[in-house]
Design a protein around this motif. Structure first.
Motif, PDB file in Angstrom:
ATOM      1  N   UNK A 293      -3.002  -1.831-105.425  1.00 23.05           N
ATOM      2  CA  UNK A 293      -2.094  -1.839-106.456  1.00 23.05           C
ATOM      3  C   UNK A 293      -2.905  -0.704-107.547  1.00 23.05           C
ATOM      4  N   UNK A 294      -2.076   0.427-107.651  1.00 18.55           N
ATOM      5  CA  UNK A 294      -2.659   1.655-108.605  1.00 18.55           C
ATOM      6  C   UNK A 294      -2.747   1.224-110.054  1.00 18.55           C
ATOM      7  N   UNK A 295      -3.616   1.422-110.771  1.00 16.06           N
ATOM      8  CA  UNK A 295      -3.100   1.384-112.059  1.00 16.06           C
ATOM      9  C   UNK A 295      -2.162   2.642-112.702  1.00 16.06           C
ATOM     10  N   UNK A 296      -1.593   2.631-113.834  1.00 20.80           N
ATOM     11  CA  UNK A 296      -1.058   3.412-114.213  1.00 20.80           C
ATOM     12  C   UNK A 296      -1.619   5.010-114.384  1.00 20.80           C
ATOM     13  N   UNK A 297      -2.943   4.902-114.827  1.00 20.19           N
ATOM     14  CA  UNK A 297      -3.418   6.382-114.922  1.00 20.19           C
ATOM     15  C   UNK A 297      -4.259   6.587-113.522  1.00 20.19           C
ATOM     16  N   UNK A 298      -3.896   5.994-112.562  1.00 24.13           N
ATOM     17  CA  UNK A 298      -4.288   6.236-111.269  1.00 24.13           C
ATOM     18  C   UNK A 298      -3.165   6.825-110.355  1.00 24.13           C
ATOM     19  N   UNK A 299      -1.869   6.803-110.862  1.00 19.91           N
ATOM     20  CA  UNK A 299      -0.924   7.283-110.187  1.00 19.91           C
ATOM     21  C   UNK A 299      -0.557   8.593-110.079  1.00 19.91           C
ATOM     22  N   UNK A 300      -0.020   9.580-109.112  1.00 14.34           N
ATOM     23  CA  UNK A 300       0.386  10.900-109.331  1.00 14.34           C
ATOM     24  C   UNK A 300       2.056  10.719-109.691  1.00 14.34           C
ATOM     25  N   UNK A 301       2.191  11.355-110.955  1.00 14.44           N
ATOM     26  CA  UNK A 301       3.450  11.415-111.533  1.00 14.44           C
ATOM     27  C   UNK A 301       3.854  12.805-111.641  1.00 14.44           C
ATOM     28  N   UNK A 302       5.264  13.010-110.960  1.00 13.55           N
ATOM     29  CA  UNK A 302       5.815  14.473-111.010  1.00 13.55           C
ATOM     30  C   UNK A 302       7.355  14.030-110.878  1.00 13.55           C
ATOM     31  N   UNK A 303       7.870  15.368-111.114  1.00 15.62           N
ATOM     32  CA  UNK A 303       9.520  15.326-110.985  1.00 15.62           C
ATOM     33  C   UNK A 303       9.878  16.138-109.527  1.00 15.62           C
TER      34      UNK A 303
ATOM     35  N   UNK B 283       8.809   4.104-106.756  1.00 18.96           N
ATOM     36  CA  UNK B 283      10.125   4.286-107.231  1.00 18.96           C
ATOM     37  C   UNK B 283      11.149   5.188-106.446  1.00 18.96           C
ATOM     38  N   UNK B 284      11.365   4.802-105.360  1.00 17.89           N
ATOM     39  CA  UNK B 284      12.130   5.670-104.162  1.00 17.89           C
ATOM     40  C   UNK B 284      13.426   6.244-104.804  1.00 17.89           C
ATOM     41  N   UNK B 285      14.091   5.475-105.740  1.00 12.33           N
ATOM     42  CA  UNK B 285      15.386   6.001-106.153  1.00 12.33           C
ATOM     43  C   UNK B 285      15.401   6.718-107.474  1.00 12.33           C
ATOM     44  N   UNK B 286      14.238   6.893-107.797  1.00 13.63           N
ATOM     45  CA  UNK B 286      14.244   7.602-109.302  1.00 13.63           C
ATOM     46  C   UNK B 286      14.449   9.138-109.067  1.00 13.63           C
ATOM     47  N   UNK B 287      15.038   9.785-110.177  1.00 15.47           N
ATOM     48  CA  UNK B 287      15.354  11.178-110.007  1.00 15.47           C
ATOM     49  C   UNK B 287      14.320  12.041-110.887  1.00 15.47           C
ATOM     50  N   UNK B 288      13.583  11.327-111.615  1.00 22.49           N
ATOM     51  CA  UNK B 288      12.375  11.803-112.155  1.00 22.49           C
ATOM     52  C   UNK B 288      11.251  11.027-112.203  1.00 22.49           C
ATOM     53  N   UNK B 289       9.937  11.530-112.568  1.00 20.96           N
ATOM     54  CA  UNK B 289       8.895  10.958-112.792  1.00 20.96           C
ATOM     55  C   UNK B 289       8.424   9.866-111.478  1.00 20.96           C
ATOM     56  N   UNK B 290       8.459  10.615-110.366  1.00 21.46           N
ATOM     57  CA  UNK B 290       8.126  10.022-108.978  1.00 21.46           C
ATOM     58  C   UNK B 290       6.651   9.554-109.309  1.00 21.46           C
ATOM     59  N   UNK B 291       6.417   8.056-109.099  1.00 23.20           N
ATOM     60  CA  UNK B 291       5.210   7.638-109.308  1.00 23.20           C
ATOM     61  C   UNK B 291       4.607   7.177-107.792  1.00 23.20           C
ATOM     62  N   UNK B 292       3.576   7.732-107.264  1.00 17.62           N
ATOM     63  CA  UNK B 292       3.011   7.526-106.338  1.00 17.62           C
ATOM     64  C   UNK B 292       1.692   6.956-106.217  1.00 17.62           C
TER      65      UNK B 292
END
Length: 1421
Positions: free
Chosen positions: A1321-1331, A1357-1366
């Motif tokens: 379970x990634x912490x928020x600062x470990x996620x890759x975030x992009x549009x 968040x598969x259904x989001x259209x911005x800020x994909x969090x991986x």
């Protein structure tokens, strides 16, 4: 010589020599012809051959304004008590935990010396006599002001008129020569003496000498000549395991080392041990002349002092069980005891007569005195108290210390000592030379030691080159992108770690030099700081060279920043860190009293330091309770400086798995990308700056030079502490020594703990092996029927200066029932001859024939011939009885029933009077058997083997007192009468001892023969031979001493004759040749007297394995220090590991933590290995020195025993580590995970123990082994796939090194068991975030990526259209696939491979031992 009563005392003090020919005795006012009873062989009166030089030196000194430094020693009411340690318990692994066994509080005190008094004035010599254990050494310790180790000392000892307390600052002027010889074995004799000479050059040089160097050289040459060892100046001193000078020569080196100090008071503890009679006499003459001319005070204790030696003394003091039963003029000693009813035989040694009066078996009683002679020490003492001698001696004692003479002498003494000191030496310092001189001499010696042990020096540099090439190729050309971050970090971590691992060997080194430093400290040669600084000065160029060539190779192969500034910053940081770590381990070596304690601390320190360097756990992730380890860690400061230097001002693009999404179609710019799993990267960025990356680890480029300064400060602190601890080291062996009873056998040794009363002692003493034993002996002993002959035997060895002949055409024989003596001066080749005859030599070439019954030597010869060596090498943790049974069971024929073998052990125990000792441990000198008891054990170990051909004994009497020597030889006589053939080398035989032998082989320098043949009744045959060639033996002289004098060149006739030539031309020689041919012919014609069973070893292989393993098991069970340390290291390292990675969570960084806690487990190895190797090598030395040569058992059972005995403790260690680590880290506790991990942990314990033993099996010594360790361990760690993941390893290594590395399988099986089924379970600062691109959801945008390169990623968040969090991984398995672990079944597969490796490595231990085992040399015709 005693003072003639007609001469007033003071006159003898102030005598002057009218001319150089005047001997000290005339100077004493003694007419040589004065007393007919005192007529001695003329030679004892001939002055020492260098007397004139001593006079000349004294005159020269006096012209320069130097006065003799005279002191004198007086003591009164001296009582010394030690802890009553007749016996102490040696705990074992279990008994040490028994709270009821510890009874150390109310130990009774025992008087070692009771109420002693005496006075030795300048120019006088006192002989202290007593049997072993009667307190002679203790008395000398106190009179030389060595008071450590005794519980209570009462009474006054004054030096001149100084109290013992005041005299402490003059400890360099009051010297004791101890019985042990402690040297650096790799230094040459010349260098050893040279070092001491340089430290003792006075400030005011005598006339005619210009420089301090010239003075030191002059002094050195004079001393080497004075004891006749100039020829050994460039030979190594050597020790029991390193070849060097002979035993007698080594003893003379230790005598010279003391004389070089030019002290005023000398105490010599049995300093003639190992010297032949003529050398011993020459030495006593030398001491006599120096004492007379220079006004020294000389106190000597001797065993086996011949009459010619005895007569050189002024006074005699006799101790018995610590009671002073006689003290008076030497002339009055024998008459006093004769007056009490004891009889002194005309030819016997007077010294032996004096010590034998309280021994029922030794003393002879005059007719008419049978009922009234004093029977015990107390009765003799009472008689002495009533005599007229005592008041006279007491008044001298009282008057001297208060006399004007003593006051004046002391004042002159203090003035002269101050005058000799160099400028800049403080008034209170005990040293003579200036600090600069001390350091200079010590640096030179440090390099000489290094040069003497070239193998280690070359090994260190070779290992460094190999390691830098391995490291360089491992991290080869690290890219400048995010993939290179981890690689470059690893390379910099590696460069600091390697130098620290190399420095670990300093701990081992510190303990090898410690006893020598302690000895020199008691001589006040230098301040310990000088040695510490010298070590640093000597290290400096070596370390600089090491760090430079390591750095040059590694730095450019890895492709680190290529600017001059960056390289030199790297180089300086690395050098300072290496210096600092070397100083740290040296400090640990200096601060701890035992090697085991130091290993424990150094093993823990190195692991703690590299876990808290900032590589395994980055600074922000460290737990608050251990973060202080980071702040006190020089390696951490070095690591920060290196990273700051490398990554400053760099822009690092993210690539590969570190950028999400990635792959075809993603980099075009449609839709975003982001860095993942790279420290310091901002949200949505595709690259990171080096400074941000550093900041994410709490590092900064600005800290580089601050850190270098801090490391320097640590270095200074470590050096200062090393100096502080070094100056507190104690001399070994002070205080009373005691027997050790193993706790598991305490019920058998109760009698040793009871107080003994003298009556019972006398009774038991009178039942010594007498008649009853003689009868049984004849029955039990093996009768021998073989004749042993050797003919034209020549032995040559290669030396740097060409071939050297050690034995030259020697021939002779030994027949059943014959007791042969092998004699010659020190260094004539006696031991060499025995070694060659017994087939113990592994080097050199042997020519000639050695035959048994006219046939070549049989296979079983080495075990059917007993060989008692000069050095007593035994397993220290076995009891006397165990040692004997071990030898009997392994060396007697395999057809003899076991009961019979053990019954024979009882016979030998009776015979050698080992009853009281049979259940005590052999121990080491100081704790365990005394020197004399060890010698008896060495003889017994050979005898229980029932040697069937013959028995060789190499100096069985040296180190024994007269009685013990006589008993030993008398006992050998019994053996030969029972039909044994015995050949003995002997050093200082008294006339009675010499009379026990049948034949004599006399050698001279260069191994040439001077005589072989019968001795004759009262030595008549030998005397006649020498008389015929112009060297008749005077009637009162001891024939043995006379002959050695004649052939060694100290007699008067000898100079003109070549005695070897005389022998070769004599009729006796021709007769011997004929006899030998006849003997060989006859023996060859009849059936052989020995039955050769065709077996090289007496016992079968299975019996050998069983017995050797049992002995190793028992020995480890008693070795509490070693086992406790193993346990302590495992517990402390496991807790450090567990609490550093406390309760690992399930974040992305925690995967890395999981990897590192498992990786950290590997590092339990270095500490334990460095402690295990010295033990292995000690055992191996015992095996190779004695047991291998006597064919006791094969090398394979030896290795098997060592391996088997460790296994139970390894399982306990594994359990301890596992329990302390596994649960604190919060690793999965389900049985299938936890149980599997435990299995692998046990296997790893066996694996690294095998690796350590494999290195030790072949290494020449422990320090060498401790230098190979880092090479092997670092290589295995580097290629196990952690420091460099599999797909980054260079293809050259990837396809073979990775697969043959056991640590790879170990790590991978542990990782699969602990990490595979973990969710992430990634912490928020470990996620890759992009549009994603417009009009696409994240799921659609990443579909191709998640089926390709990003198969293990987790889109939140598969259904989001911005800020994909991986999140980079979904589960632990996804992470492990990047480490080339493709499936869960790899876990058990790899665990199985680890088991195969364990078996393979143990096989390598056998192979290494086999490679090391050399065949012995046989004679070639």
């Amino acid at each position: 010589m005693a003072l003639d009563p007609s001469t007033p005392d003071n006159e003898s003090q102030n005598f002057t020599f009218s001319d150089e020919e005047c001997t000290p005795y005339q100077a004493h006012g003694i007419d040589p012809e004065h007393n007919s009873a005192e007529k001695v062989a003329s030679r004892s009166r001939t002055a020492w051959h260098m007397a004139s030089e001593v006079h000349a030196m004294k005159d020269r000194d006096e012209e320069g304004g130097k006065k003799p430094r005279k002191l004198g020693v007086t003591w009164q009411n001296l009582t010394v008590k030690g802890i009553s340690s007749d016996a102490t318990f040696n705990e074992n692994v279990l008994s040490q935990f028994n709270p009821f066994a510890k009874s150390g509080k109310d130990v009774p005190m025992k008087a070692i010396i009771g109420n002693s008094y005496g006075c030795v004035k300048p120019g006088e010599m006192l002989l202290v006599l007593g049997r072993p254990g009667s307190g002679c050494t203790t008395l000398l310790n106190i009179l030389s002001n060595h008071r450590l180790g005794y519980e209570e000392i009462t009474g006054d000892v004054t030096f001149g008129n100084m109290s013992a307390e005041d005299a402490r600052q003059y400890r360099g002027e009051i010297i004791m020569n101890t019985e042990e010889e402690i040297f650096f074995p790799t230094l040459t004799v010349g260098d050893t003496i040279d070092f001491v000479a340089r430290m003792k050059v006075p400030y005011h040089l005598p006339r005619g000498i210009k420089t301090a160097e010239e003075y030191a050289q002059f002094n050195k040459e004079f001393l080497l000549r004075s004891v006749g060892i100039s020829h050994t100046a460039s030979t190594k001193v050597g020790d029991a395991f390193i070849r060097g000078v002979s035993g007698g020569e080594r003893k003379r080196v230790s005598i010279l080392e003391c004389l070089t100090t030019r002290a005023s008071v000398f105490c010599w503890d049995n300093s003639t041990r190992g010297l032949d009679a003529s050398t011993a006499l020459e030495w006593i003459k030398a001491i006599r002349v120096m004492t007379d001319v220079l006004g020294l005070t000389t106190i000597v204790t001797l065993y086996q002092a011949g009459n010619s030696i005895y007569e050189h003394f002024d006074k005699v003091l006799v101790l018995d069980e610590g009671k002073q039963i006689f003290y008076g003029p030497q002339k009055e000693a024998v008459p006093f005891f004769e007056h009490l009813g004891f009889v002194c035989d005309s030819g016997s040694n007077r010294a032996d007569f004096l010590t034998g009066v309280t021994v029922p078996t030794e003393r002879l009683i005059a007719p008419g005195y049978e009922n009234k002679f004093p029977r015990t020490a107390d009765e003799v003492l009472a008689a002495y108290d009533k005599s007229t001698i005592k008041p006279k001696m007491l008044s001298e004692c009282k008057s001297y210390r208060a006399s004007e003479e003593a006051t004046e002498n002391t004042a002159v003494f203090k003035e002269m000592v101050a005058r000799e000191k160099h400028r800049g030496v403080s008034k209170n310092s005990t040293a003579t030379a200036s600090f600069h001189t001390q350091v200079k001499a010590a640096v030179i010696r440090q390099y000489q030691i290094m040069w003497g042990d070239k193998a280690t020096l070359i090994m260190k540099q070779g290992a460094t080159v190999i390691q830098s090439l391995l490291g360089g190729s491992l991290f080869y050309n690290a890219p400048d992108n995010s993939a290179g971050l981890f690689l470059k970090g690893g390379a910099l971590f590696f460069s600091i770690l390697y130098n620290a691992l190399i420095a670990l060997s300093e701990v081992t080194d510190s303990f090898t030099g410690r006893p020598i430093l302690a000895k020199h400290r008691s001589f006040a040669l230098y301040h310990p700081a000088a040695i510490c600084i010298a070590q640093i000065a000597a290290d400096f160029p070596v370390l600089l060279f090491q760090v430079t060539h390591f750095g040059l190779i590694l730095y450019f192969m890895v492709g680190l920043k290529s600017t001059a500034e960056a390289f030199f910053t790297y180089w300086i940081t690395n050098f300072i860190t290496a210096m600092s770590m070397t100083a740290l381990f040296r400090l640990i070596g200096a601060a701890f009293p035992t090697f085991d304690a130091a290993t424990k601390v150094s093993g823990l320190t190195i692991v703690a330091f590299f876990v808290y360097m900032g590589y395994m756990i980055i600074k922000p992730e460290m737990h608050p309770w251990f973060v202080w380890l980071f702040w006190i860690n020089p390696m951490a400061y070095g690591f920060e400086a290196l990273l700051g230097n490398e990554f400053h001002e760099q822009d690092i693009p993210c690539v590969g798995p570190n950028i999400i999404p990635n792959g075809p179609g993603y980099a075009t710019g449609e839709g975003g990308q982001s860095c993942a799993g790279v420290g310091g990267a901002t949200v949505g960025a595709t690259s990171v700056t080096g400074d941000d990356y550093l900041a994410s680890m709490s590092f900064s480029h600005g800290h580089i030079w601050r850190n270098v300064g801090i490391i320097c400060a640590w270095w200074v602190l470590f050096v200062a502490l090393t100096i502080f601890f070094t100056s507190r080291w104690k001399l070994l062996g002070e205080g009373g020594s005691s027997l050790l009873i193993p706790r598991d056998q305490q019920h058998k040794s109760k009698h040793l703990l009871l107080p003994r009363d003298e009556e019972s002692q006398v009774k038991s003493g009178s039942d010594t092996p007498g008649g009853s034993l003689d009868k049984s002996l004849g029955k039990d002993l093996v009768r021998n029927r073989s004749i042993f002959t050797w003919k034209n035997l020549t032995y040559t060895v290669r030396t740097p200066s060409g071939d050297r002949v050690l034995l030259d055409n020697v021939q002779g024989y030994v027949k059943p029932g014959m007791l042969g003596a092998l004699m010659g001066s020190s260094g004539a080749g006696k031991t060499t001859l025995l070694d060659v005859l017994a087939q113990r030599k592994t080097e050199g070439t042997v020519h000639g024939s050695v035959l048994v019954d006219g046939r070549p030597i049989p296979v079983s010869f080495q075990r059917s011939a007993g060989y008692v060596e000069q050095l007593d090498v035994h397993e220290p943790l076995a009891t006397v009885r165990e040692s004997l049974e071990f030898s009997a069971l392994l060396r007697q024929s395999r057809d003899t029933p076991t009961e019979e073998k053990l019954r024979y052990v009882d016979t030998i125990i009776d015979l050698l009077e080992l009853h009281d000792l049979e259940h005590t441990l052999v121990g080491r000198p100081g704790a365990g058997l005394s020197i004399e008891q060890r010698k008896r054990l060495t003889i017994a170990v050979e005898l229980v083997a029932k040697p069937s051909i013959l028995i060789f004994l190499d100096e069985p009497t040296s180190g024994l007192d007269g009685q013990a020597a006589y008993n030993t030889v008398r006992f050998l006589r019994k053996l030969s009468e029972a039909g044994q053939a015995v050949l003995v080398t002997i050093h200082q035989p008294s006339a009675q001892l010499f009379a026990q032998f049948d034949t004599l082989l006399l050698l001279t320098k260069g191994g040439k023969t001077v005589y072989f043949g019968d001795i004759g009744y009262n030595a008549s045959t030998v005397k006649a031979y020498f008389a015929r060639y112009g060297a008749p033996c005077p009637p009162e002289a001891n024939p043995a001493e006379h002959m050695i004098d004649v052939v060694s060149g100290t007699g008067s006739v000898s100079q003109t004759r070549d005695w070897d030539k005389v022998w070769l031309e004599s009729p006796e020689h021709d007769q011997l040749t004929k006899d030998l041919d006849a003997m060989v012919g006859e023996a060859a014609a009849r059936p052989s007297g020995t039955v050769d069973d065709g077996h090289e070893f007496a016992a079968s292989m299975w019996t050998q394995v069983k017995l050797v393993s049992h002995r190793m098991n028992v020995s480890l069970f008693r070795n509490t220090e070693y086992i406790d340390n193993k346990f302590a290291l495992h517990i402390s390292l496991a807790l450090l590991n567990g609490f550093s990675f406390w309760m690992i969570g399930d974040r992305l960084t925690d995967l890395q933590q999981n990897l590192f806690t498992v990786f950290n487990f590997i590092f339990v190895a270095p500490g334990v290995i460095s402690q295990l190797q010295p033990l292995f090598i000690d055992r191996r030395d015992i095996y190779e020195t004695r047991e291998k040569k006597s064919k006791m058992y094969h090398w394979a059972p030896f290795v098997a025993g060592l391996i088997i005995s460790e296994i139970p403790y390894l399982i306990i260690c594994a359990l301890l580590y596992y329990v302390c680590w596994y649960f604190t880290c919060g690793l999965p506790t389900a049985p299938e995970h936890a149980g599997s991990v435990f299995f692998v942990v046990v296997m790893y314990e066996c694996l690294y123990t095998g690796i350590g033993q494999m290195i030790a099996a072949y290494a020449p010594n422990a320090v060498f082994a401790s230098l190979v360790n880092p090479l092997v361990i670092t290589t295995l760690v580097s290629f196990c796939g952690v420091m460099v993941p599999y797909n980054h390893i260079e293809p050259f290594w990837r396809y073979w090194m990775y697969y043959i590395d056991p640590f790879n399988y170990l790590m991978s099986s542990l990782l699969i068991f602990t990490t595979w089924s973990k969710s992430v379970n990634c912490d928020s600062d470990e996620l890759a975030i992009f549009d994603p691109p417009s009009n696409q959801t994240c799921d659609e945008y990443l579909a191709a990526y998640q089926h390709g390169m990003g198969a293990g990623t987790n889109l939140l968040n598969p259904d989001a259209t911005a800020d994909c969090r991986v999140c980079k991984y979904t589960g632990g398995g996804d992470y492990l696939r990047t480490l080339n672990l493709q499936d869960e079944y790899y876990g058990w597969r790899n665990a199985g491979i680890v088991v195969v490796f364990v078996i393979g490595i143990y096989g390598l231990v056998f192979m290494m031992m086999k490679l090391r085992t050399k065949a012995t040399k046989k004679a070639e015709p």
